[in-house]
Design an enzyme around this catalytic site. Structure first.
Site, PDB file in Angstrom:
ATOM      1  N   ASP A 116      69.712  38.923 -30.290  1.00  0.00           N
ATOM      2  CA  ASP A 116      71.028  39.503 -30.017  1.00  0.00           C
ATOM      3  C   ASP A 116      71.554  40.222 -31.248  1.00  0.00           C
ATOM      4  O   ASP A 116      71.948  39.584 -32.232  1.00  0.00           O
ATOM      5  CB  ASP A 116      71.985  38.372 -29.604  1.00  0.00           C
ATOM      6  N   ASP A 303      74.264  46.760 -29.041  1.00  0.00           N
ATOM      7  CA  ASP A 303      74.175  45.321 -28.774  1.00  0.00           C
ATOM      8  C   ASP A 303      73.054  45.000 -27.793  1.00  0.00           C
ATOM      9  O   ASP A 303      73.200  45.180 -26.587  1.00  0.00           O
ATOM     10  CB  ASP A 303      75.523  44.837 -28.225  1.00  0.00           C
TER      11      ASP A 303
END
Length: 414
Positions: A116, A303
């Site tokens: 992430d 992201d």
């Protein structure tokens, strides 16, 4: 198969972050191989939209919350090794390209993790969780079975989402190995309490945050990420995301594989003040239309931990306004599945315009009626202070995260 061993010695204390003294003893990279899954939950789109809202602390509309709370992730078969020239990590692709799981080891114990770039914590499900939560299907990290685990006395962590759901626990250090890249004394956050929303995805055993350390939630002293610790030992202070729709893809540390993209890589400066890989994104175009400027555009976070593109309302309305039958509702933008969507062109920094093909703007089918209703790959950021560019964008671009220069680079996939 060639693997690398990058050893980092750390001095641990409560008054300072982990300090690494890396010694490079080899070359290489780690890769995450993906696999397609065909079965999908019809609430998958709403689930991912609600998850993104919660991650960034935005209010989740009731209609969206009702759908997103019923979504469950689906499992895959065994992954396969692919590359003989680097340390490889075979991985599962979760439902609808939702996330990309990679096996790592912590203290010698294998775990399947999400990677992430929109967070900076390395946390795992642990034996400190209640017994009923340990029995749901996750692999559980047991510090008592690790010869290298050391508790970080007095340290704690807590991730809180906008809907008040959270995960929290204690902190220790241990040896983390990702595809042959090894860090000794890496901060590991052990979950002792988690909200139900964290338990739904039984395939993922935790998360490897690849943002900047300033975003880390450990108290009283923030801790460095795996990338920050291993970066000085890499051939190049970078990692790349080569994530593709229903195809194999990879993350790779320390190397930029020029065979995977077309043309030059265009780099744009990152504003890392908030801990995110954040860039400016002030213009867009739809199909063959002219470029439109958004003077009040909010900055964009690159992201990999978010599935969709969440854009400012004016961008969302402009794009879906050109799609016949598209509907913008509280629980997301939908449209008839038989509609051919236009390409979406979006500025990534001041000079580069990325193209997201129209077929990627169709995230998934959410209704099996006569025509079928599909969920849009771009949704509204609901007036939030950031735009979030998730995996829908990644599927169209080879992305370079340059920690040395604090830039992000983009080029189209080959």
């Amino acid at each position: 198969m060639r693997s690398i061993h990058l050893y980092l010695l750390s001095a641990i204390s409560l008054s300072s972050a982990i300090l690494a003294a890396p010694t490079k003893t080899g070359k290489g990279s780690f890769k995450i191989q993906r696999r397609r899954i065909s079965a999908r939950s019809l609430n998958g789109g709403a689930a991912e939209l609600g998850k993104a809202y919660r991650k960034y602390g935005w209010d989740v509309p009731a209609a969206l919350s009702d759908k997103s709370s019923t979504h469950k992730s689906l499992a895959l078969g065994d992954p396969k090794d692919q590359d003989d020239d680097a340390g490889n990590i075979p991985a599962d692709e979760e439902e609808g390209d939702v996330s990309f799981l990679a096996p790592i080891t912590v203290g010698g114990q294998p775990l399947m993790m999400n990677f992430d770039t929109g967070s900076s914590d390395l946390w795992v499900f642990s034996t400190s969780l209640p017994a009923e939560q340990q029995a749901l299907g996750h692999s559980i990290f047991d510090p008592a079975k690790s010869r290298t685990f050391q508790p970080l006395q007095g340290a704690s962590w807590k991730i809180t989402y906008g809907d008040k759901s959270f995960a929290r626990g204690t902190v220790g250090t241990d040896t983390v190995d990702i595809g042959g890249a090894k860090v000794e004394g890496q901060a590991i956050e052990l979950a002792t309490t988690v909200a139900d929303s964290f338990l739904e995805d039984t395939k993922a055993d935790g998360l490897v945050g690849l943002g900047f350390g300033s975003l880390n939630t450990v108290k009283p002293q923030k801790q460095r990420t795996f990338f920050e610790n291993v970066m000085p030992s890499l051939d190049k202070p970078v990692f790349t995301a080569n994530l593709r729709h229903h195809e194999l893809g990879s993350y790779e540390f320390g190397k930029i594989d020029e065979s995977q993209f077309e043309g030059p890589i265009t780099y744009t400066p990152v504003d890392a003040s908030s801990g995110f890989w954040q860039i400016e994104s002030k213009s867009f175009a739809i199909g063959n239309g002219e470029t439109q400027t958004s003077p009040n555009a909010t900055p964009a976070i690159i992201d990999s931990g978010t599935t969709l593109i969440l854009a400012d309302d004016d961008v969302v309305k402009a794009y879906w306004g050109q799609v016949e039958g598209a509907e913008v509702n509280e629980d997301g933008v939908t449209f008839p599945c038989n509609t051919q969507l236009p390409d979406f062109h979006i500025a990534l920094g001041p000079t580069y315009m990325a193209t997201v093909p129209g077929d990627l703007m169709n995230y998934m089918r959410v209704s099996n009626g006569a025509r079928g209703v599909c969920f849009g790959g771009m949704q509204s950021n609901s007036g939030g202070s950031k735009q979030i560019y998730g995996d829908v964008l990644f599927k169209s671009q080879f992305v370079v995260f340059d920690g040395g220069n604090k830039t992000v680079g983009f080029a189209p996939h080959k």
